[in-house]
Each structure stands twice: as C-alpha cells, then as structure tokens.
Design a protein around this motif. Sequence first.
Motif, PDB file in Angstrom:
ATOM      1  N   TYR A  60      49.288  51.221  44.117  1.00 51.49           N
ATOM      2  CA  TYR A  60      50.602  50.902  44.683  1.00 51.49           C
ATOM      3  C   TYR A  60      51.673  50.854  43.598  1.00 51.49           C
ATOM      4  N   MET A  61      51.401  50.171  42.474  1.00 52.29           N
ATOM      5  CA  MET A  61      52.384  50.066  41.402  1.00 52.29           C
ATOM      6  C   MET A  61      52.663  51.428  40.778  1.00 52.29           C
ATOM      7  N   GLY A  62      51.641  52.244  40.657  1.00 60.26           N
ATOM      8  CA  GLY A  62      51.874  53.584  40.146  1.00 60.26           C
ATOM      9  C   GLY A  62      52.788  54.383  41.046  1.00 60.26           C
ATOM     10  N   ASN A  63      52.627  54.226  42.351  1.00 63.19           N
ATOM     11  CA  ASN A  63      53.505  54.915  43.296  1.00 63.19           C
ATOM     12  C   ASN A  63      54.925  54.345  43.271  1.00 63.19           C
ATOM     13  N   TRP A  92      42.132  45.297  43.475  1.00 63.53           N
ATOM     14  CA  TRP A  92      42.786  45.599  42.200  1.00 63.53           C
ATOM     15  C   TRP A  92      43.129  47.081  42.100  1.00 63.53           C
ATOM     16  N   GLN A  93      42.269  47.924  42.644  1.00 65.27           N
ATOM     17  CA  GLN A  93      42.545  49.360  42.616  1.00 65.27           C
ATOM     18  C   GLN A  93      43.691  49.701  43.578  1.00 65.27           C
ATOM     19  N   GLN A  94      43.740  49.023  44.707  1.00 67.60           N
ATOM     20  CA  GLN A  94      44.862  49.235  45.628  1.00 67.60           C
ATOM     21  C   GLN A  94      46.178  48.853  44.956  1.00 67.60           C
ATOM     22  N   ILE A 137      52.379  38.705  45.679  1.00 67.23           N
ATOM     23  CA  ILE A 137      52.759  39.122  47.035  1.00 67.23           C
ATOM     24  C   ILE A 137      51.709  40.071  47.608  1.00 67.23           C
ATOM     25  N   PHE A 138      51.263  41.008  46.794  1.00 64.04           N
ATOM     26  CA  PHE A 138      50.282  41.991  47.245  1.00 64.04           C
ATOM     27  C   PHE A 138      48.982  41.303  47.657  1.00 64.04           C
ATOM     28  N   LEU A 139      48.545  40.336  46.868  1.00 59.19           N
ATOM     29  CA  LEU A 139      47.307  39.626  47.192  1.00 59.19           C
ATOM     30  C   LEU A 139      47.462  38.795  48.463  1.00 59.19           C
ATOM     31  N   MET A 140      48.593  38.131  48.591  1.00 59.06           N
ATOM     32  CA  MET A 140      48.812  37.292  49.768  1.00 59.06           C
ATOM     33  C   MET A 140      48.815  38.125  51.040  1.00 59.06           C
ATOM     34  N   VAL A 141      49.463  39.285  51.002  1.00 60.20           N
ATOM     35  CA  VAL A 141      49.590  40.115  52.204  1.00 60.20           C
ATOM     36  C   VAL A 141      48.281  40.808  52.536  1.00 60.20           C
ATOM     37  N   ASN A 142      47.586  41.318  51.513  1.00 58.19           N
ATOM     38  CA  ASN A 142      46.400  42.125  51.766  1.00 58.19           C
ATOM     39  C   ASN A 142      45.123  41.314  51.896  1.00 58.19           C
TER      40      ASN A 142
END
Length: 307
Positions: free
Chosen positions: A68-71, A62-64, A23-28
């Motif tokens: 994000y997952m850490g947050n 990948w860093q984003q 999802i993160f890759l698709m959106v960003n």
Amino acid sequence: MGRYVVRRLLQMIPVFVGATLLIFLMVNVMGDPIAGLCGERACDPATAAQLKKEFGLDKPVWQQYLTYMGNVFTGDFGTAFNGQPVTELMSTAFPVTIRLTVVAVVFEVVIGITLGVVTGLRRGRPVDTGVLLATLVVISVPTFVTGLLLQLLLGVEWGWIRPSVSPDAAFGELIVPGLVLASVSLAYVTRLTRTSIAENKRSDYVRTAVAKGLPRGRVITRHLLRNSLIPVVTFIGTDIGALMGGAIVTERIFNIHGVGYQLYQGILRQNTQTVVGFVTVLVLVFLVANLLVDLLYAVLDPRIRYA
C-alpha cells in the motif's frame, strides 16, 4: 530557516509512517472488509477467497502495508470495492471539503478573534459576560443539534437557504454549514483570544507603548495583538485538519458529498481502501498545517528565530 524546514520535513517522515501504519492496522485487523461486499449474508468460502486474492487481502498484514505504501508514493491509493479508484473519489470530495473548511476558518478568524479582542479589552464588563455565556452555550450544544436546528429554521420554516446543498457545493451554499462546522471552534478561539489579550494587556511592553504616547489602535494591532495571536494560531492551525476530518456530521446533515461523507460511506460499507486512503491524506494535512503554524510564529513574534 531553510535548515529548520528541512529538519522538520525529515521529522515528518516517521510520524507519517507511524500514523498510517496504525490506521492501516486498525482498519484491516479489527474488521472484515470482505463482509461488507456480501451484504447482510456471509460470503461463501469460495467467493471470500476469490475476493481476498483480488484485493490482496490474502497476504500478511505487513506485506499489505508495504504494498500500500509503495503504491501511495506513486499516487495510487487503491481501488474501492465498487471498482472506482480512490483517487477519483478524492478528486470530487476534497475540493468540496476544502471549500467548507475555508468558510469555517474564515468564521473562526473574523468572528472569533474579533469577539476575543473586544472581550479581552473589556474584561469584566457586560459585553464580556454576555460573550462568555454565549460561547459556553455553543460549546455545550452538540454540533448535530445546531446543524439540525439551523436547517429546520433557515431552510424549512423560513426558506432562507436550501435545506440540502447541491452537488456543486458553491461557497454561497456552504455559509450555514460552515458556520455549523466552525461553531465550537469559534467559541474556543473567542475564549482563547480573550484570555491571551487580557494577560498581555498587563505586560510591560504594552505599558511602555502606552507611556510613549502611541495611538491606541497601533498599540493593539502592532504590540498587543501580534503576541496574543500565537496560541490562537496554534489552535487554528491544528484545527484545520480536525475540521476536514470531523465534518462527517455536518456533511451528513446538509447532504454535502465531501470527505466526511466518503469516510462515512467507507466505514458503513467496510470499504478499507477508501477509509485508509482518505485518512492518509488527512494525516498529511495535519503535518503540513503544523509546519505552517511553526513558521508563522516567527512572523508574529520577531524574537523567534529558527536555526
């Protein structure tokens, strides 16, 4: 049972990570989130660079994602482009959609299973044919047509309901939107229950229960219905997440400010933080619903045991 639950929870971790990553890759990657902040005109290079730095979009993808997952594991789903925390949007949207989903599931369970049992026990009779035709019509008609038609007739022409749901979205106001949201799923539950009842009705254990002289009601509820509900429970369990995430059309028609409304606004304004945050929670809802469905199997069928 405890070991099975722990094993399933561990299996959910890679599924959750993979789904959120996709999802993160698709959106960003597939869109430009900064473009939505500047309206119809393109942002000038200096403004775009400043906004990307402010929202961390200047870093590698990948860093984003790791940030994000850490947050997320600390309860921080980011900040929308209007400066409002995504968790605040969730605190107002999810209770509304949960109430709407509860109403829809009640319609599925009460009406869908009841009609399925009645038609399954009377297969081939006029009531069976009539219900099958009705469910076929419901499945064929798009949800937005059903919603607009009921809104026009019940809300505008006859005045039985309010055409637009109030911000409080009480249960009483969500009856018609819940029926619209559940209409297609209700038809599938009816047909699925009917098929399962008709098949299990010819099983040996049902014949044995009838031959032993057990009351008809006990044969249906204790023997026939419990085994027939296993595929129905599977469908309803997986449908809960679909109802919460797929309520965009229904919420738009009745002006319900729930999850679907926030997702629509996030996609329209290219607000990636909002979209990714809400979909991340919906992924968790899907995973938890599937786990609960698997645990309900053992309740419905005593032969199922989890090691």
